[in-house]
Scaffold this motif. Sequence first.
Motif, short mmCIF file in Angstrom:
data_model
loop_
_atom_site.label_atom_id
_atom_site.label_comp_id
_atom_site.label_asym_id
_atom_site.label_seq_id
_atom_site.Cartn_x
_atom_site.Cartn_y
_atom_site.Cartn_z
N ASP A 113 52.99 45.80 42.08
CA ASP A 113 53.08 45.04 40.82
C ASP A 113 51.73 44.98 40.13
O ASP A 113 51.63 45.18 38.91
CB ASP A 113 53.59 43.62 41.08
CG ASP A 113 55.04 43.57 41.46
OD1 ASP A 113 55.76 44.57 41.24
OD2 ASP A 113 55.47 42.52 41.98
N TYR A 114 50.68 44.70 40.87
CA TYR A 114 49.34 44.60 40.30
C TYR A 114 48.92 45.92 39.63
O TYR A 114 48.32 45.92 38.57
CB TYR A 114 48.33 44.21 41.37
CG TYR A 114 46.92 44.20 40.87
CD1 TYR A 114 46.44 43.15 40.09
CD2 TYR A 114 46.05 45.25 41.15
CE1 TYR A 114 45.15 43.14 39.61
CE2 TYR A 114 44.75 45.24 40.67
CZ TYR A 114 44.31 44.19 39.90
OH TYR A 114 43.02 44.20 39.43
N LEU A 115 49.26 47.03 40.28
CA LEU A 115 48.86 48.34 39.77
C LEU A 115 49.87 48.93 38.78
O LEU A 115 49.62 49.99 38.21
CB LEU A 115 48.65 49.31 40.94
CG LEU A 115 47.50 48.94 41.88
CD1 LEU A 115 47.50 49.84 43.10
CD2 LEU A 115 46.17 49.02 41.14
N GLY A 116 51.01 48.26 38.60
CA GLY A 116 52.03 48.77 37.68
C GLY A 116 52.76 49.98 38.22
O GLY A 116 53.16 50.86 37.45
N LEU A 117 52.93 50.04 39.53
CA LEU A 117 53.62 51.16 40.17
C LEU A 117 54.94 50.71 40.78
O LEU A 117 55.13 49.52 41.06
CB LEU A 117 52.74 51.74 41.28
CG LEU A 117 51.38 52.30 40.87
CD1 LEU A 117 50.57 52.65 42.11
CD2 LEU A 117 51.55 53.51 39.98
N GLU A 162 35.88 40.32 34.74
CA GLU A 162 36.24 39.50 35.89
C GLU A 162 37.60 38.85 35.68
O GLU A 162 38.42 38.78 36.60
CB GLU A 162 35.17 38.44 36.14
CG GLU A 162 33.92 39.01 36.75
CD GLU A 162 32.78 38.00 36.87
OE1 GLU A 162 32.90 36.88 36.33
OE2 GLU A 162 31.77 38.35 37.52
N ARG A 163 37.88 38.40 34.47
CA ARG A 163 39.19 37.82 34.16
C ARG A 163 40.28 38.86 34.31
O ARG A 163 41.34 38.59 34.86
CB ARG A 163 39.18 37.27 32.74
CG ARG A 163 40.44 36.47 32.44
CD ARG A 163 40.50 35.92 31.04
NE ARG A 163 39.25 35.27 30.63
CZ ARG A 163 38.87 35.12 29.36
NH1 ARG A 163 39.63 35.57 28.38
NH2 ARG A 163 37.75 34.51 29.07
N MET A 164 40.02 40.06 33.86
CA MET A 164 41.00 41.13 33.94
C MET A 164 41.30 41.48 35.41
O MET A 164 42.44 41.72 35.78
CB MET A 164 40.48 42.36 33.21
CG MET A 164 41.45 43.53 33.21
SD MET A 164 40.77 44.95 32.34
CE MET A 164 39.59 45.54 33.52
N LEU A 165 40.27 41.49 36.23
CA LEU A 165 40.45 41.88 37.62
C LEU A 165 41.05 40.80 38.50
O LEU A 165 41.51 41.08 39.61
CB LEU A 165 39.11 42.35 38.21
CG LEU A 165 38.59 43.64 37.60
CD1 LEU A 165 37.19 43.93 38.10
CD2 LEU A 165 39.51 44.82 37.87
N ARG A 166 41.04 39.55 38.04
CA ARG A 166 41.68 38.47 38.82
C ARG A 166 43.13 38.63 38.68
O ARG A 166 44.05 38.67 39.01
CB ARG A 166 41.27 37.12 38.27
CG ARG A 166 40.07 36.60 39.00
CD ARG A 166 39.70 35.22 38.58
NE ARG A 166 38.59 35.39 37.65
CZ ARG A 166 38.40 34.70 36.54
NH1 ARG A 166 39.23 33.78 36.16
NH2 ARG A 166 37.37 34.92 35.77
N LEU A 196 31.17 40.78 28.32
CA LEU A 196 31.89 41.88 28.96
C LEU A 196 32.15 41.55 30.42
O LEU A 196 33.26 41.76 30.93
CB LEU A 196 31.09 43.18 28.85
CG LEU A 196 31.69 44.39 29.54
CD1 LEU A 196 33.06 44.74 28.96
CD2 LEU A 196 30.74 45.58 29.42
N ARG A 197 31.16 41.01 31.10
CA ARG A 197 31.33 40.64 32.51
C ARG A 197 32.44 39.61 32.68
O ARG A 197 33.29 39.72 33.57
CB ARG A 197 30.02 40.10 33.08
CG ARG A 197 30.13 39.73 34.54
CD ARG A 197 28.83 39.25 35.07
NE ARG A 197 28.99 38.88 36.47
CZ ARG A 197 28.12 38.20 37.14
NH1 ARG A 197 26.99 37.82 36.58
NH2 ARG A 197 28.34 37.90 38.39
N VAL A 198 32.43 38.57 31.84
CA VAL A 198 33.46 37.53 31.91
C VAL A 198 34.84 38.14 31.69
O VAL A 198 35.79 37.85 32.43
CB VAL A 198 33.18 36.41 30.88
CG1 VAL A 198 34.37 35.50 30.71
CG2 VAL A 198 31.94 35.63 31.29
N LEU A 199 34.96 39.01 30.70
CA LEU A 199 36.26 39.62 30.41
C LEU A 199 36.73 40.53 31.55
O LEU A 199 37.90 40.50 31.92
CB LEU A 199 36.18 40.41 29.11
CG LEU A 199 36.00 39.58 27.84
CD1 LEU A 199 35.72 40.48 26.65
CD2 LEU A 199 37.22 38.71 27.59
#
Length: 97
Positions: free
Chosen positions: A16-20, A93-97, A88-91
């Motif tokens: 699910d996380y990877l969209g597979l 990190e948010r994306m990767l959570r 960019l770092r904040v974005l």
Amino acid sequence: MVRLRDRRLRIGDLADYLGLEKSTMTGLVARASAKGLLAREPNAEDARAVDVVLTDAGHEVARTLEAAMRGALLPLTERLPVTDRRELRVLLERMLR
């Protein structure tokens, strides 16, 4: 592999996380397991479920990949003003959570 650095995930959750599709993820996990990078372990909360975890070799590959990505991105991010780099770092990190 980076997603598994600090956690255990069920194959379905990882898919699910990877969209597979789960079947695709199962094949990827099987191939990575055959190479000694991932292992399947029983889920502590559900005896029917299996978690995917990094092996020691998998952790080493994840560290190497992370270092390579940092090295590749550094020349690009150094061009940005400090405030943009923080944003960019904040974005990311948010994306990767």
